[in-house]
Design an enzyme around this catalytic site. Structure first.
Site, mmCIF file in Angstrom:
data_model
loop_
_atom_site.group_PDB
_atom_site.id
_atom_site.type_symbol
_atom_site.label_atom_id
_atom_site.label_comp_id
_atom_site.label_asym_id
_atom_site.label_seq_id
_atom_site.Cartn_x
_atom_site.Cartn_y
_atom_site.Cartn_z
ATOM 1 N N CYS A 255 -5.488 -27.553 -6.934
ATOM 2 C CA CYS A 255 -5.544 -28.742 -7.779
ATOM 3 C C CYS A 255 -4.184 -29.352 -8.116
ATOM 4 C CB CYS A 255 -6.373 -28.504 -9.025
ATOM 5 S SG CYS A 255 -6.467 -26.824 -9.616
ATOM 6 N N ARG B 238 -3.879 -15.182 -3.531
ATOM 7 C CA ARG B 238 -4.054 -14.607 -4.862
ATOM 8 C C ARG B 238 -3.782 -13.119 -4.771
ATOM 9 N NH1 ARG B 238 -9.562 -17.731 -6.903
ATOM 10 N NH2 ARG B 238 -8.731 -19.824 -6.595
ATOM 11 N N GLN C 162 -10.249 -22.328 0.673
ATOM 12 C CA GLN C 162 -11.297 -22.926 -0.144
ATOM 13 C C GLN C 162 -11.722 -24.252 0.459
ATOM 14 O OE1 GLN C 162 -9.212 -23.124 -3.971
ATOM 15 N NE2 GLN C 162 -10.867 -21.887 -4.807
ATOM 16 N N ASP D 258 -12.312 -26.995 -0.833
ATOM 17 C CA ASP D 258 -12.080 -27.588 -2.143
ATOM 18 C C ASP D 258 -12.221 -29.104 -2.080
ATOM 19 O OD1 ASP D 258 -11.401 -27.471 -4.777
ATOM 20 O OD2 ASP D 258 -9.419 -26.592 -4.446
ATOM 21 N N HIS E 249 -11.401 -32.564 -4.998
ATOM 22 C CA HIS E 249 -11.217 -33.063 -6.362
ATOM 23 C C HIS E 249 -11.671 -34.503 -6.391
ATOM 24 C CE1 HIS E 249 -8.441 -29.617 -6.039
ATOM 25 N NE2 HIS E 249 -9.021 -29.335 -7.175
ATOM 26 N N LYS F 281 -19.092 -25.933 -16.319
ATOM 27 C CA LYS F 281 -19.252 -25.877 -14.862
ATOM 28 C C LYS F 281 -20.675 -25.539 -14.469
ATOM 29 C CE LYS F 281 -17.917 -21.023 -14.576
ATOM 30 N NZ LYS F 281 -17.310 -19.976 -13.791
ATOM 31 N N HIS G 40 -13.562 -30.586 -10.168
ATOM 32 C CA HIS G 40 -13.163 -29.625 -9.131
ATOM 33 C C HIS G 40 -14.463 -29.140 -8.527
ATOM 34 C CE1 HIS G 40 -9.227 -28.623 -11.263
ATOM 35 N NE2 HIS G 40 -9.917 -29.198 -12.221
#
Length: 678
Positions: free
Chosen positions: A366, A395, A413, A415, A417, A503, A549
């Site tokens: 992000c 991570r 990911q 991902d 946004h 979420k 997200h």
RNA sequence: GCCGGCGUAGCUCAGUUGGCAGAGCAGCCGCCUUGUAAGCGGCAGGUCGGCGGUUCGACCCCGCCCGCCGGCUCCA
């Protein structure tokens, strides 16, 4: 005096006053009396509450009663059986390892465990010894009795006081500190709740006493020999808290009969064969190396699957109005301080230095994505702006949690946004929910569980913001239909949201019944604030956009692992690393084989040719083991009429023209057809 | 990170009280030229996870480290 109970079929039963569940069973028939292990009872005044009680429990006037037996597949029966098995195991362990302290021993899916503090560590080899002792406990056929004790007496039984015999005839001073703690907590909880301090129920079988709610089997030999097995040994924190003492957990499993136990052990073996780590090695998809613990290496065939997944993913995202971006792996530390990751996530991050400046490897996409947003001024006309990123994140996971592709230290990911106005939020969330179901269905996952998580205790943002965001999410879920047309089911998870916003999480269920959290949609008012992103409204004023997200598959690596286990390596053709394998029978068919191979590849089919000088049987076998959906055998007969002999997932389908085979396979791929599942 | 277990050839596994390290499959070479799940023969392959220690001598005993497996905690 008599009392009356009602049986499940509605028929009444008259019994002597003080009759027990077993008496009721005996009144129905001697075989049932023998088989009865417990009862399900609803009191006359409270028919909605069903209690599971011992066979020796007394019945009351007007009770609704159903007898629980080990015959059939009553889940309550399995639970009682396993709970008793855990007690029998604890008893066996106390006999074999005197001085052991026992903590808790609940049932779990398909089995049970019990946590102990041993004086000396035990090993798996000791499990055999414990099983033997359990066999003795079973054959001694100890009656299992329930006692209700006042708190004081219960504490005297499990406490470290002087040995002796209590008013209820139980031995005192067993010196079991975990049990004492549990009793004290029961008392404290009752007092905190303003309830009366309860009596403490304990179960006794021979020389073993345990604090337990019950119910249990009437006696230890209801556990047949050969119906239980101790499976493994593990560490577990007392009460699941890392700060607490590490206990030794012994796992076991128990079934009503030998056949069911054997079937369960066989199912475990099948699950082992489906292990994606094994499939990954056998099919040459990926590997792990000491040089990079938790960092998967993808091989050529693994990348074929990977690319099949993301080709599809990209096409769907274009169709859904997304753009794709890509941001760097390593960014200045200040950015992570600004975004809040430094504060909240640094234990999981990797750091480095460039030109004596502190940098961090990204654990999330992000902040980088926000810099893209900020790279120019944004107008309300740009919104909603949907920026997807297949972002590789690192991570630092604790070494003990690494597990194949399921838990790694770098992953990708899927991902995205979405930046939008508050007014657009609802539509955008709805769009993501629909995309989510659409994508899961394409991979063969139609059983999706949804959770809505709301504001946690520790959070940022105004009450009004949270109310609006939570309202938006629940409104979308309430109005949405599942793919089948029925209302969308979801469960509420109060207080489990991210610190910056509520979420929606999506869990998919695989063929083995396991669920995996993959998708997530998170509404975020905080990050736009922290990184100060704005758009110019129609009013020519600066406004703060809302940010969503979201990820659908979660981690591509992990999703691939889930797919491999779900399909046991037999992936749908559109995902298979090798979709067709051409097998020429003899050397003289090699040229024709190459021709077929060319036709397949021309049509975009991932095809290979096996022209090794091995017997055909051998090459068929290898193709099957490599789980290639289509094996195309070509010999004299086929060559002559320009056909291929099709073997589809192990089934011979006869010979068809090359072009027809190509069309059929290409069509199956284009439509992303899923194999029938059994 | 914590608890327990494991680490011998690419894979699956043998290896007697501490005394020259083995098999099957895979690989390579040759033969076979094949009709729907393992053709035949030969060859090659190991600092026994790493580092220290004990010992005349260590795959074997001890210590530390690394990795893996099963859990716990955490999590995509």
């Amino acid at each position: 005096m008599t009392l009356h109970v009602t049986l499940p079929d509605g028929s009444p039963l008259e019994l002597a006053d003080g009759a027990t569940v077993r008496d009721a069973a005996a009144a129905i028939g001697p075989r049932l009396a023998k088989a009865a292990i417990a009862g399900r009872v609803s009191a006359a005044g409270d028919p909605d509450v069903t209690l599971l009680v011992d066979a020796t429990a007394p019945l009351h006037e007007g009770d609704q009663l159903s007898i629980v037996t080990l015959k059939g597949d009553d889940p309550d029966a399995a639970d009682i059986l396993r709970h008793t098995a855990s007690h029998v195991m604890a008893q066996a362990i106390l006999r074999q390892f005197p001085g052991t302290k026992y903590a808790i021993g609940p049932t779990i899916e398909n089995g049970f465990y019990y946590d102990f503090q041993f004086a000396e560590p035990i090993t798996e080899a000791d499990l055999v010894r414990i099983e033997k002792e359990m066999g003795k406990v079973v054959s001694q056929n100890l009656p299992i009795e329930r006692h209700e004790l006042p708190v004081d007496e219960a504490l005297a039984v499990f406490g470290a006081g002087a040995p002796g015999t209590g008013p209820s005839g139980l031995s005192l001073g067993l010196d079991q500190p975990f049990k004492v703690e549990l009793i004290e907590d029961l008392v404290a909880a009752a007092e905190a709740g303003g309830r009366e301090v309860p009596t403490i129920s304990v179960y006794v079988q021979g020389d073993f006493v345990d604090l337990c709610r019950g119910p249990h089997l009437p006696s230890t030999n209801k556990l047949g020999s050969g119906t239980f097995k101790l499976t493994s040994l593990a560490g577990a924190y007392w009460r699941g808290d890392e700060q607490n003492l590490m206990l030794t957990r012994v796992y076991g499993t128990a079934f009503a009969n030998k056949e069911e136990l054997a079937a369960h052990l066989e199912a475990l073996e099948l699950a082992r064969e489906r292990d994606h780590r094994r499939i990954g090695r056998d099919l040459d998809l990926f590997s792990f190396h000491e040089e990079g613990p938790g960092f998967p290496f993808f091989h050529a065939k693994g990348m074929r699957i990977w690319n099949a997944i993301i080709d599809f993913w990209r096409a769907e995202h274009v169709a859904a109005g997304y753009e794709e971006i890509r941001t760097p792996q390593i960014l200045r530390r200040e950015l992570w301080e600004l975004s809040g990751h430094w504060e909240n996530y640094k234990d999981n991050m990797y750091f480095t230095e460039i030109d004596e400046q502190p940098f961090a490897v990204k654990p999330m996409n992000c902040p980088g994505g926000l810099l893209v947003y900020k790279s120019r001024r944004r107008s309300y006309r740009d919104l909603p702006l949907r920026l997807a990123e297949l972002g590789q994140v690192h991570r630092h996971e604790m070494s003990g949690v690494l597990h194949g592709l399921f838990r790694v230290r770098y992953f990708t990911q899927d991902d995205a946004h979405i930046y939008c106005t508050p007014e657009q939020l609802e539509d955008e969330v709805r769009g993501v929910v629909r995309l989510m179901h659409h994508i899961y269905a394409a991979f063969g996952f139609s059983d999706v569980r949804i959770e809505l998580s709301t504001r946690p205790g520790k959070s940022i943002g105004s009450d009004e913001m949270w109310e609006r965001a939570e309202g938006t999410l629940s409104r979308v879920l309430d109005a949405e239909k599942a793919p089948g047309g029925e209302p969308l089911a979801y469960v509420l998870n109060p207080g489990d949201g991210a610190f910056y916003g509520p979420k929606i999480d999506f869990h998919i269920r695989d063929i083995m019944g396991r669920t995996w959290q993959c998708g997530t949609i998170q509404v975020d008012f905080a990050m736009p604030e922290r990184l100060d992103i704005t758009y110019t409204g129609a009013d020519n004023e600066e406004h703060r956009p809302v940010m969503i997200h979201r990820a659908l598959l979660g981690s591509i690596e992990r999703f691939m692992g889930i797919l491999l286990e779900h399909y046991g390596g037999n992936l749908p053709t559109w995902l298979a690393p090798v979709q067709a394998l051409v097998i020429p029978i003899a050397d003289r068919h090699a040229a024709y084989g190459h021709e077929v191979l060319g036709a397949l590849r021309q049509a975009g089919i991932r095809a290979d040719l096996d022209e090794r000088s091995e017997s055909m049987g051998r090459r068929i076998r290898d193709g099957q083991l490599q789980k290639v959906p289509y094996l195309l055998v070509v010999g004299d007969k086929e060559q002559e009429v320009r056909e291929v002999a099709v073997r589809e997932r192990g089934e011979q389908r006869g010979s068809i023209l090359i072009d027809d085979a190509v069309d059929q396979i290409a069509g199956e791929i284009r439509e992303r057809r899923l194999p029938a599942q059994t």
